[in-house]
Write a protein that holds these residues in place. Structure first.
Motif, PDB file in Angstrom:
ATOM      1  N   UNK A  61       0.834  -1.209   0.000  1.00 59.00           N
ATOM      2  CA  UNK A  61       0.000   0.000   0.000  1.00 59.00           C
ATOM      3  C   UNK A  61       0.865   1.255   0.000  1.00 59.00           C
ATOM      4  N   UNK A  62       1.879   1.282   0.875  1.00 53.41           N
ATOM      5  CA  UNK A  62       2.769   2.446   0.909  1.00 53.41           C
ATOM      6  C   UNK A  62       3.563   2.582  -0.380  1.00 53.41           C
ATOM      7  N   UNK A  63       3.969   1.456  -0.972  1.00 50.06           N
ATOM      8  CA  UNK A  63       4.703   1.516  -2.237  1.00 50.06           C
ATOM      9  C   UNK A  63       3.857   2.183  -3.315  1.00 50.06           C
ATOM     10  N   UNK A  64       2.607   1.786  -3.404  1.00 54.60           N
ATOM     11  CA  UNK A  64       1.711   2.352  -4.414  1.00 54.60           C
ATOM     12  C   UNK A  64       1.456   3.832  -4.148  1.00 54.60           C
ATOM     13  N   UNK A  65       1.167   4.196  -2.897  1.00 52.88           N
ATOM     14  CA  UNK A  65       0.833   5.585  -2.572  1.00 52.88           C
ATOM     15  C   UNK A  65       2.032   6.522  -2.768  1.00 52.88           C
ATOM     16  N   UNK A  66       3.213   6.099  -2.304  1.00 44.54           N
ATOM     17  CA  UNK A  66       4.382   6.973  -2.447  1.00 44.54           C
ATOM     18  C   UNK A  66       4.783   7.132  -3.913  1.00 44.54           C
ATOM     19  N   UNK A 200      -5.668  19.674   5.951  1.00 43.39           N
ATOM     20  CA  UNK A 200      -5.276  18.346   5.499  1.00 43.39           C
ATOM     21  C   UNK A 200      -4.373  18.368   4.286  1.00 43.39           C
ATOM     22  N   UNK A 201      -3.546  17.311   4.178  1.00 47.63           N
ATOM     23  CA  UNK A 201      -2.588  17.224   3.070  1.00 47.63           C
ATOM     24  C   UNK A 201      -3.296  16.983   1.735  1.00 47.63           C
ATOM     25  N   UNK A 202      -4.240  16.065   1.732  1.00 48.04           N
ATOM     26  CA  UNK A 202      -4.878  15.672   0.472  1.00 48.04           C
ATOM     27  C   UNK A 202      -5.664  16.824  -0.135  1.00 48.04           C
ATOM     28  N   UNK A 203      -6.397  17.550   0.670  1.00 43.74           N
ATOM     29  CA  UNK A 203      -7.219  18.638   0.134  1.00 43.74           C
ATOM     30  C   UNK A 203      -6.382  19.704  -0.539  1.00 43.74           C
ATOM     31  N   UNK A 204      -5.319  20.125   0.134  1.00 43.39           N
ATOM     32  CA  UNK A 204      -4.495  21.184  -0.443  1.00 43.39           C
ATOM     33  C   UNK A 204      -3.737  20.656  -1.648  1.00 43.39           C
ATOM     34  N   UNK A 205      -3.315  19.398  -1.608  1.00 44.59           N
ATOM     35  CA  UNK A 205      -2.589  18.810  -2.730  1.00 44.59           C
ATOM     36  C   UNK A 205      -3.446  18.797  -3.990  1.00 44.59           C
ATOM     37  N   UNK A 206      -4.653  18.266  -3.876  1.00 42.29           N
ATOM     38  CA  UNK A 206      -5.520  18.151  -5.046  1.00 42.29           C
ATOM     39  C   UNK A 206      -6.062  19.516  -5.466  1.00 42.29           C
ATOM     40  N   UNK A 207      -6.329  20.368  -4.497  1.00 38.53           N
ATOM     41  CA  UNK A 207      -6.813  21.701  -4.841  1.00 38.53           C
ATOM     42  C   UNK A 207      -5.781  22.496  -5.623  1.00 38.53           C
ATOM     43  N   UNK A 304      -6.369  10.996  -9.345  1.00 34.15           N
ATOM     44  CA  UNK A 304      -5.833  10.405  -8.119  1.00 34.15           C
ATOM     45  C   UNK A 304      -6.595  10.844  -6.874  1.00 34.15           C
ATOM     46  N   UNK A 305      -7.523  11.781  -7.027  1.00 42.50           N
ATOM     47  CA  UNK A 305      -8.378  12.162  -5.896  1.00 42.50           C
ATOM     48  C   UNK A 305      -9.112  10.955  -5.328  1.00 42.50           C
ATOM     49  N   UNK A 306      -9.463  10.026  -6.197  1.00 42.15           N
ATOM     50  CA  UNK A 306     -10.243   8.858  -5.783  1.00 42.15           C
ATOM     51  C   UNK A 306      -9.365   7.732  -5.271  1.00 42.15           C
ATOM     52  N   UNK A 307      -8.044   7.920  -5.288  1.00 35.15           N
ATOM     53  CA  UNK A 307      -7.128   6.858  -4.879  1.00 35.15           C
ATOM     54  C   UNK A 307      -6.315   7.243  -3.649  1.00 35.15           C
ATOM     55  N   UNK A 308      -5.805   8.458  -3.633  1.00 33.69           N
ATOM     56  CA  UNK A 308      -4.921   8.876  -2.548  1.00 33.69           C
ATOM     57  C   UNK A 308      -5.684   9.064  -1.237  1.00 33.69           C
ATOM     58  N   UNK A 309      -5.089   8.693  -0.109  1.00 35.49           N
ATOM     59  CA  UNK A 309      -5.725   8.879   1.196  1.00 35.49           C
ATOM     60  C   UNK A 309      -5.271  10.190   1.843  1.00 35.49           C
ATOM     61  N   UNK A 310      -5.974  10.584   2.882  1.00 33.63           N
ATOM     62  CA  UNK A 310      -5.462  11.628   3.756  1.00 33.63           C
ATOM     63  C   UNK A 310      -4.418  10.998   4.669  1.00 33.63           C
ATOM     64  N   UNK A 326     -10.530   4.138   9.348  1.00 35.30           N
ATOM     65  CA  UNK A 326     -10.982   3.622   8.053  1.00 35.30           C
ATOM     66  C   UNK A 326      -9.804   3.467   7.097  1.00 35.30           C
ATOM     67  N   UNK A 327      -8.939   4.476   7.072  1.00 36.98           N
ATOM     68  CA  UNK A 327      -7.770   4.425   6.192  1.00 36.98           C
ATOM     69  C   UNK A 327      -6.825   3.314   6.619  1.00 36.98           C
ATOM     70  N   UNK A 328      -6.582   3.190   7.925  1.00 35.69           N
ATOM     71  CA  UNK A 328      -5.679   2.158   8.426  1.00 35.69           C
ATOM     72  C   UNK A 328      -6.200   0.764   8.131  1.00 35.69           C
ATOM     73  N   UNK A 329      -7.492   0.558   8.257  1.00 32.40           N
ATOM     74  CA  UNK A 329      -8.067  -0.761   7.979  1.00 32.40           C
ATOM     75  C   UNK A 329      -7.919  -1.120   6.503  1.00 32.40           C
ATOM     76  N   UNK A 330      -8.157  -0.146   5.613  1.00 30.71           N
ATOM     77  CA  UNK A 330      -8.007  -0.407   4.178  1.00 30.71           C
ATOM     78  C   UNK A 330      -6.547  -0.694   3.831  1.00 30.71           C
TER      79      UNK A 330
END
Length: 573
Positions: A61-66, A200-207, A304-310, A326-330
């Motif tokens: 999971x970390x390999x894919x996300x990074x 949050x990281x994801x919001x500012x990144x995608x925005x 990637x908005x639909x793939x990347x986690x916060x 939720x993120x940790x369980x996935x």
């Protein structure tokens, strides 16, 4: 920390730990005096935080996300590096009148522009190509300002300089566009970091990637230079926000030694981007075509908005434990790890790292963070002068074709990035950064001394490659070191604030070679001095590698606390 799955009754365990004096309370960031404590990401196996315990330090999971997060560096670097070709200064001359269009160019320049191309000799009535070629044309001593120019397009095609005639008394406007862009970089580093830490990281990144893609397309439509400058200003603001939001999110998804590896790997796209832009510039010499080509990849990243986690660590620091769960369980499921049965109980113990205090840039100047912020400000300024002073002024060394030189410099940086990984893992942060910056300074001084003694361009090239290699490694290590020195709650703000000093340094880069008016060796000596000074100031900062304890505390080895009870890793303190 013991295996979370073995913890069956947390209250009993905690009471036992308190009785043994083994429950460690880690001081908050607001303490007035910095206390010696480990701040490395490399946690011992018995002190792993809840995120690493649940999903592992590194997995599929970390390999894919990074990997996906590293892709965000491509469009940002494209736009930062574009002016190397789109604002390239080339030879120019005052345009020939229609009746002299068949006159060879050099003959026209020799006759009409004996001093420079800003003024043209007034042409006497009845002048022809033949009279100029046979040297019978009258030579009037009257000159007038030139208003139309032609440009040498042998190396690059249409540029912003040729499109808007940024020459002669308008030549300073070329640097203005990049100065404005780099001002945006400095402002965006702080503003983007503050918003990212707050929302949050994801919001500012995608925005910001949405804004960057829109601005890239808008650049193609500008019709005036003023419009171009305004777009570049905003582009600088959003580009740096994308780069560092992606970087911080990358290092917060992994644990242990993988924090260093993931952080460094996030910068591999930089030299690759230099190579891509250089190659594209050869195929697409006109600046608008090149702008379009580098704008398309950024648009594709929107999916990637639909793939990347916060960041789960950021969520925990903000006490949003259910979202983190939720993120940790996935992630644990993707990594094929068993989810701890009492994950809810462990997460409930997670507390915010700081009191509920409004996030502000002034947090960087409180307590022990004041010294760190000040030293990092100087270190980043010095490193930026050295790194971009060598990279963006390569044309001033007159080493040949711009595209080839750019590719060579980029290739040199790739092994520098790769070598920084084992160096950071084995030798810490402070000493490698110090050594690399000093080596860069020595290489710059050596290039000038040897050039005076031997007058050989290859000596200059060799020294330049050594200096670029060394400072390229520093450019990889410094962001990781910076991120490790700040707590999670204000990490993005701290990393972004360092871009103020970097932005100030970048503003100086276009004018660095103006020092040759005082002494031809002064630019390289300045780079050397700044690099050495930056390396020295780093020695005043605490190293973020965990030191071995000379004496282990006495404790019951059967205790689940195992001497400590930390819920989050050091990035949370």
């Amino acid at each position: 920390m013991g295996d979370v799955n073995k913890i069956t009754t947390l209250p009993d365990i905690m009471r036992k730990c308190f009785k043994m004096g083994l429950f460690k309370i880690i001081p908050s960031q607001n303490s007035g005096k910095e206390k010696p404590r480990p701040t490395s990401h490399e946690e011992h196996s018995d002190e792993r935080d809840v995120v690493s315990t649940t999903i592992g330090d590194y997995g599929r999971w970390q390999l894919l996300m990074t990997f996906l997060l590293s892709l965000f560096s491509f469009p940002c670097t494209f736009h930062i590096y574009l002016p190397t070709f789109t604002a390239k200064t080339t030879k120019f001359w005052c345009r020939r009148p229609e009746n002299l269009s068949s006159l060879p160019l050099q003959d026209w320049i020799n006759y009409s522009q004996p001093v420079d191309a800003c003024y043209v000799r007034m042409l006497p009535p009845g002048i022809t190509v033949e009279t100029i070629l046979n040297n019978t044309a009258p030579l009037l001593d009257s000159f007038q300002k030139c208003t139309e120019w032609d440009f040498d397009r042998s190396e690059v095609g249409e540029t912003i300089i040729s499109e808007w005639d940024l020459v002669c008394d308008r030549a300073g406007l070329t640097n203005l566009a990049e100065v404005v862009f780099l001002v945006g970089v400095g402002v965006g580093g702080v503003v983007g970091g503050w918003v990212s830490d707050k929302f949050g990281r994801k919001r500012i990144l995608m925005g910001m990637i949405i804004a960057q893609s829109g601005l890239a397309i808008l650049t193609l439509l500008v019709q005036t230079y003023i419009q171009y400058v305004v777009v570049r200003l905003v582009m600088g603001l959003v580009s740096v926000s994308v780069v560092y939001a992606a970087f911080v999110l990358s290092v917060e998804l992994v644990g242990g030694k993988w924090v260093t590896i993931a952080g460094v790997c996030n910068f591999f796209p930089l030299p690759l981007s230099y190579i891509i832009v250089s190659l594209l510039s050869m195929v697409l010499p006109n600046w608008r075509d090149l702008q379009l080509a580098v704008s398309l990849p950024g648009c594709l990243l929107l999916i990637l908005w639909f793939i990347l986690p916060e960041s789960p660590r950021w969520l925990l620091s903000m006490e949003r434990t259910q979202e983190a769960k939720i993120i940790l369980e996935k992630a644990a499921k993707f990594n094929r790890r068993e989810i701890p049965a009492d994950l809810d109980k462990v997460l409930m113990l997670q507390k915010a790292e700081t009191p509920k205090e409004e996030l502000s840039v002034f947090l960087l100047f409180k307590g022990y963070l004041l010294k760190r912020t000040f030293c990092l400000f100087i270190a980043w300024f010095s490193m930026t002068i050295a790194y971009y002073g060598l990279l963006l002024n390569i044309g001033n060394f007159n080493l040949g074709n711009l595209h080839v030189t750019s590719i060579i410099l980029a290739v040199v940086e790739i092994p520098a990035i790769a070598m920084s990984i084992p160096i950071l893992l084995k030798a810490g942060r402070r000493i490698p950064i110090f050594i690399s910056m000093v080596v860069c300074g020595l290489a710059c001084v050596a290039s000038e001394l040897l050039l005076i003694s031997f007058d050989d361009d290859w000596i200059m090239i060799a020294c330049l490659m050594v200096g670029k290699f060394a400072i390229g490694a520093t450019n990889m290590m410094m962001p990781i070191f910076t991120a490790e020195l700040y707590p999670t709650i204000i990490r993005n703000l701290g990393v972004g604030a360092s871009q103020i000093s970097a932005g100030l340094a970048l503003i100086c880069i276009p004018y660095l070679w103006e020092l040759t008016k005082l002494n031809e060796h002064l630019p390289m000596v300045t780079i050397a001095a700044m690099s050495a000074a930056g390396g020295a100031i780093v020695l005043l900062l605490p190293d973020t590698t965990r030191t071995k304890q000379t004496k282990s505390p006495s404790y019951d080895s059967t205790s689940p606390c195992n001497g400590t009870f930390t819920i989050t890793d050091d990035r949370g303190h």
